[in-house]
Each structure stands twice: as structure tokens, then as C-alpha cells.
Scaffold this active site. Structure first.
Site, PDB file in Angstrom:
ATOM      1  N   CYS A   1     -27.369  14.026 -56.922  1.00 45.05           N
ATOM      2  CA  CYS A   1     -26.963  13.477 -57.472  1.00 45.05           C
ATOM      3  C   CYS A   1     -27.394  12.757 -58.043  1.00 45.05           C
ATOM      4  O   CYS A   1     -27.139  11.961 -59.435  1.00 45.05           O
ATOM      5  CB  CYS A   1     -24.983  13.704 -56.928  1.00 45.05           C
TER       6      CYS A   1
ATOM      7  N   HIS B   1     -22.252   8.479 -61.696  1.00 51.09           N
ATOM      8  CA  HIS B   1     -22.222   9.838 -60.790  1.00 51.09           C
ATOM      9  C   HIS B   1     -20.728  10.297 -60.859  1.00 51.09           C
ATOM     10  O   HIS B   1     -19.649   9.176 -60.155  1.00 51.09           O
ATOM     11  CB  HIS B   1     -23.052  10.386 -59.562  1.00 51.09           C
TER      12      HIS B   1
ATOM     13  N   ASN C   1     -17.746  17.753 -60.642  1.00 55.74           N
ATOM     14  CA  ASN C   1     -19.111  17.091 -60.303  1.00 55.74           C
ATOM     15  C   ASN C   1     -20.556  17.717 -60.694  1.00 55.74           C
ATOM     16  O   ASN C   1     -20.744  19.081 -60.515  1.00 55.74           O
ATOM     17  CB  ASN C   1     -19.399  16.873 -58.927  1.00 55.74           C
TER      18      ASN C   1
HETATM   19  O1  UT7 Z   1     -21.349  14.395 -55.317  1.00 53.02           O
HETATM   20  C1  UT7 Z   1     -22.179  13.961 -54.677  1.00 53.02           C
HETATM   21  C2  UT7 Z   1     -21.128  14.564 -52.993  1.00 53.02           C
HETATM   22  N1  UT7 Z   1     -20.032  15.527 -52.951  1.00 53.02           N
HETATM   23  C3  UT7 Z   1     -18.873  13.699 -52.598  1.00 53.02           C
HETATM   24  O2  UT7 Z   1     -19.230  12.524 -52.953  1.00 53.02           O
HETATM   25  C4  UT7 Z   1     -17.753  13.865 -52.364  1.00 53.02           C
HETATM   26  C5  UT7 Z   1     -16.898  13.043 -52.152  1.00 53.02           C
HETATM   27  N2  UT7 Z   1     -15.271  13.662 -51.292  1.00 53.02           N
HETATM   28  C6  UT7 Z   1     -14.254  13.690 -51.678  1.00 53.02           C
HETATM   29  O3  UT7 Z   1     -14.546  13.602 -53.369  1.00 53.02           O
HETATM   30  C7  UT7 Z   1     -12.898  14.155 -51.423  1.00 53.02           C
HETATM   31  O4  UT7 Z   1     -13.122  14.016 -49.909  1.00 53.02           O
HETATM   32  C8  UT7 Z   1     -13.022  15.171 -51.796  1.00 53.02           C
HETATM   33  C9  UT7 Z   1     -11.892  15.546 -52.798  1.00 53.02           C
HETATM   34  C10 UT7 Z   1     -14.068  16.664 -51.311  1.00 53.02           C
HETATM   35  C11 UT7 Z   1     -11.748  16.041 -50.659  1.00 53.02           C
HETATM   36  O5  UT7 Z   1     -10.632  14.449 -51.075  1.00 53.02           O
HETATM   37  P1  UT7 Z   1      -9.891  14.472 -49.599  1.00 53.02           P
HETATM   38  O6  UT7 Z   1      -9.184  13.321 -49.693  1.00 53.02           O
HETATM   39  O7  UT7 Z   1     -10.928  13.960 -48.806  1.00 53.02           O
HETATM   40  O8  UT7 Z   1      -9.331  15.588 -49.249  1.00 53.02           O
HETATM   41  P2  UT7 Z   1      -9.348  16.256 -47.150  1.00 53.02           P
HETATM   42  O9  UT7 Z   1     -10.755  16.771 -46.735  1.00 53.02           O
HETATM   43  O10 UT7 Z   1      -9.324  15.416 -45.826  1.00 53.02           O
HETATM   44  O11 UT7 Z   1      -8.629  16.922 -47.233  1.00 53.02           O
HETATM   45  C12 UT7 Z   1      -7.219  16.663 -47.563  1.00 53.02           C
HETATM   46  C13 UT7 Z   1      -6.115  17.811 -46.606  1.00 53.02           C
HETATM   47  C14 UT7 Z   1      -6.396  18.972 -46.142  1.00 53.02           C
HETATM   48  O12 UT7 Z   1      -5.929  19.877 -45.419  1.00 53.02           O
HETATM   49  P3  UT7 Z   1      -5.094  19.146 -44.091  1.00 53.02           P
HETATM   50  O13 UT7 Z   1      -6.384  19.118 -43.038  1.00 53.02           O
HETATM   51  O14 UT7 Z   1      -4.325  18.048 -44.281  1.00 53.02           O
HETATM   52  O15 UT7 Z   1      -3.797  20.315 -44.227  1.00 53.02           O
HETATM   53  C15 UT7 Z   1      -7.494  19.682 -46.703  1.00 53.02           C
HETATM   54  O16 UT7 Z   1      -7.629  21.467 -45.837  1.00 53.02           O
HETATM   55  O17 UT7 Z   1      -6.446  18.999 -48.735  1.00 53.02           O
HETATM   56  C16 UT7 Z   1      -7.379  20.321 -48.076  1.00 53.02           C
HETATM   57  N3  UT7 Z   1      -7.164  20.630 -49.034  1.00 53.02           N
HETATM   58  C17 UT7 Z   1      -6.729  21.321 -50.236  1.00 53.02           C
HETATM   59  N4  UT7 Z   1      -5.325  21.303 -50.790  1.00 53.02           N
HETATM   60  C18 UT7 Z   1      -5.723  22.026 -51.886  1.00 53.02           C
HETATM   61  C19 UT7 Z   1      -8.737  20.739 -49.442  1.00 53.02           C
HETATM   62  N5  UT7 Z   1      -9.143  21.075 -50.663  1.00 53.02           N
HETATM   63  C20 UT7 Z   1      -7.994  21.349 -51.438  1.00 53.02           C
HETATM   64  C21 UT7 Z   1      -7.554  22.011 -51.956  1.00 53.02           C
HETATM   65  N6  UT7 Z   1      -6.322  22.699 -52.485  1.00 53.02           N
HETATM   66  N7  UT7 Z   1      -8.787  22.486 -53.272  1.00 53.02           N
END
Ligand code: UT7
Length: 328
Positions: A116, A255, A285
């Protein structure tokens, strides 16, 4: 050799594939909801390239548009840099394919692979060549076809990414231009986001395909934590030598990984959220292409005026990061 004192952006261009993939459509593909994606990321839709459309095709079109905006011809370009982690193939470099597509002279052409942060790395590299007087005009393109390396059965990643390209023509300017650049990397955190197989460490086999190792693997929550600190620190480092305060920056072009990351960065920088340019809602992204397309659109929308000091700020896989201050 005559040294150029100031190097600036002479023209910008973007290319986004026509096909729009909405959150609603994703609801039918994986176990997710529009509500989850919107509130957790800020993304509503993203663009997806055609099957027959590769990164070099999008890059070349963005490049053509940037040249037109700069009022230059391809013969004027002395250097081509393409920032991408989704090259058409391992080699030749996508920049060489773009050189051929655009009918450029036999000028140096190479790719930059820092995820990125690629657009900012590319601009900083090109600036050095122009400032030293080695070259006069450079074409810096950031282009990604992330849909090709996205696991469309993994809801944790497939809702995040999109395809697109942005390009800038760099050259000598009388006033303003790139005032400061700050680049960095931390290979120790390389595991946080990667594409594990297909390289020399784990060459492609039937098993690597079955194990889905040719797709992006990501530790989202860890990356989120690092992203906020890294982007805020990079903003501080790049403005320090110029003695700039947050209020001297007219607009931050970041980004676009997650709207919550960007709101947290704004808070850390002491900026109001309206000073952070956002288009994540429409494109998701796009890795290196994100900040490039954001810059193109911010200019098109009249968000940047002559004399404004803007801050480009990115972080990504590697980990890598980069920030630039440009006076418009
Ligand atoms: O470009 C540079 C590289 N990328 C990044 O910088 C990404 C940075 N990270 C993020 O943007 C966030 O961490 C995400 C958007 C990827 C995830 O958001 P989060 O608030 O950190 O969620 P999480 O990974 O902690 O997941 C929370 C819950 C989980 O369920 P449980 O374990 O709490 O029951 C996931 O399984 O959300 C669930 N989950 C989803 N639910 C519905 C993960 N993806 C999805 C989805 N739809 N697409």
C-alpha cells in the site's frame, strides 16, 4: 546535468474498472452483511477488473490520462515506475509492459513492491532522479488487481479489496512541489499480511493451490493497531523538518484501508475528520492504487487549491510506510 531545485506533479490520471461489486452482492457470496462491512470498514462498494484486464492494462490507461493532464507526450517521459503487488506476472516487470503499451522510448522501467505504500515510494524515488538532474520527467503509476489474489470464500478479507490504478507525471516546477519525504519498513512484521505461496520459498504445487496459499492472508486486528500508530508517526516525521503543524496541512490523502483507522489517525494528529480525504466507500482498499486514486479525485473535486500543503500518508504489507508533503 542540471539540477532541478523543485520537483512537482505536472498531471494526474486514474482508471477504475467499470464493474461495481456492492456489499449487497457480497452478502450473497459469503456470510457477511452490508451493515458489518459499512460500520467496520466504511466500504460500500469496490471495482472489479474484467477477466481479460490485467494490472498493466489499468496502469497504462491511468498513465495515458496523467500524460494528457500534464500536456506531455510519452516521448517526454524518461523513467517509468509502477507500484504494484499484483504484477501481470513475476517478470517482466509490469513497468516494462506499460512502457511497451504506451510506446515509450527505451527508458528505465521497474516495479516497486511495497504494497500500500507503493505510490509514495514511487514518487519519492522519481523525485530523487529528477532533482539530481538525471531525468526530467517520470511517470509514476500505482495499479492493482487485488481481485486476482483475493480469497472470495474468506469473509475476513474479500470484503476489503478492490481494483484500480492512479498515475502521476513528475517534473521540475518553479514553486512548491514535493517538500519532504519519509519512508520506512519493518520486515519483522511481514507475517501480518502476505501472499504465502508462489515464490521461491513455497513454489506453486497442487497442494499450495488446495491449501489456498495463493491468496492474501491477513491478521486484520493486529494490522489495524499498527496502522494507526505508523500513519500518525509518519505524518509527524515528514512534517518535522519543515516545522509544519497539523493546521498547516490543508488535506491529508491517506491510504484507504479502513475508515476507523483514518478517524483514529486524524484524532492522533489533532485534525478534524474533514481534513482527511476519503473515497474508501466507493473503492475499498486498492493497496498502492488507493492513495493515487484518492489524490486524483481530491484534485478533480476541487479539494486542493494552489499553494495548499497536502500530506500523502500510507502504510501496508512489509510492513512498509511512507509520507510526503507536497505544496500544490
Ligand atoms: O492495507 C493495509 C492492510 N490492511 C489493513 O490495514 C486492515 C486493517 N484491519 C482492519 O481494517 C480490520 O481489522 C478489519 C476490517 C479487517 C476487521 O475488523 P475488526 O473490527 O478488527 O474485526 P475482527 O477481525 O476483530 O472480527 C470481529 C468479528 C469476528 O467474529 P467473532 O470472532 O467476534 O465472532 C469475525 O469473525 O467479525 C467477524 N467478521 C465478520 N463478520 C461479518 C470478520 N469479517 C466479517 C465479515 N462479515 N466480512
Amino acid at each position: 546535468m542540471c539540477e532541478a531545485k523543485r520537483v512537482g506533479i505536472l498531471g494526474l490520471g486514474a482508471y477504475l474498472p467499470e464493474k461495481v461489486l456492492t456489499n449487497k452482492e457480497l452478502e450473497r457470496m459469503v456470510d457477511t452483511t452490508d451493515e458489518w462491512i459499512t460500520t467496520r470498514t466504511g466500504i460500500k462498494e469496490r471495482r472489479i477488473a474484467r477477466k481479460d484486464e490485467a494490472t498493466s492494462d489499468m496502469a497504462a490507461e491511468a498513465g495515458r490520462r496523467a500524460l494528457k493532464a500534464a500536456g506531455l507526450n510519452i516521448e517526454d517521459i524518461d523513467l517509468i515506475i509502477v507500484a504494484t503487488i499484483t504484477p501481470d506476472m513475476f517478470f517482466p516487470a509490469t513497468a516494462c509492459l506499460v512502457q511497451d503499451k504506451l510506446g515509450a522510448k527505451r527508458v528505465p522501467a521497474f516495479d516497486v513492491s511495497v504494497a500500500c505504500s507503493g505510490f509514495i515510494y514511487g514518487l519519492a524515488i522519481a523525485e530523487q532522479f529528477i532533482r539530481s538532474g538525471t531525468y526530467k520527467h517520470a511517470l509514476v503509476i500505482a495499479a492493482e488487481k487485488l481481485s486476482a489474489i483475493t480469497d472470495w470464500s474468506d469473509r475476513a478479507t474479500c470484503v476489503l479489496f478492490g481494483d484500480g490504478a492512479g498515475a502521476a507525471v513528475l517534473g521540475p516546477v518553479d514553486k512548491g512541489g514535493i517538500l519532504s519525504a519519509y519512508l520506512g519498513a519493518n520486515g519483522k512484521q511481514g507475517d501480518l499480511i502476505k501472499l504465502p505461496a508462489g515464490g521461491s520459498r513455497i513454489p506453486a504445487t497442487k497442494k499450495t493451490i488446495e491449501d489456498r496459499l495463493h491468496f492474501i492472508k491477513m491478521n486484520g486486528s493486529e494490522l489495524f493497531r499498527h496502522a494507526v500508530k505508523i500513519m500518525a508517526d509518519a505524518a509527524l516525521e515528514v512534517t518535522k523538518p519543515l516545522n509544519l503543524k497539523a493546521e498547516d496541512i490543508s488535506l491529508v490523502i491517506p491510504h484507504q484501508a479502513n475508515i476507523r483507522i483514518l478517524n483514529a489517525v486524524a484524532k492522533r494528529m489533532g485534525l478534524t475528520e474533514d481534513k482527511i480525504y476519503l473515497n474508501i466507500e466507493r473503492y475499498g482498499n486498492m493497496s498502492a492504487a488507493s492513495s493515487a486514486v484518492a489524490l486524483v479525485e481530491a484534485v478533480q473535486e476541487g479539494r486542493i487549491k494552489k499553494g495548499d500543503k497536502i500530506l500523502l500518508d500510507a502504510f501496508g504489507g512489509g510492513l512498509t510506510w511512507g509520507a510526503l508533503v507536497i505544496e500544490w
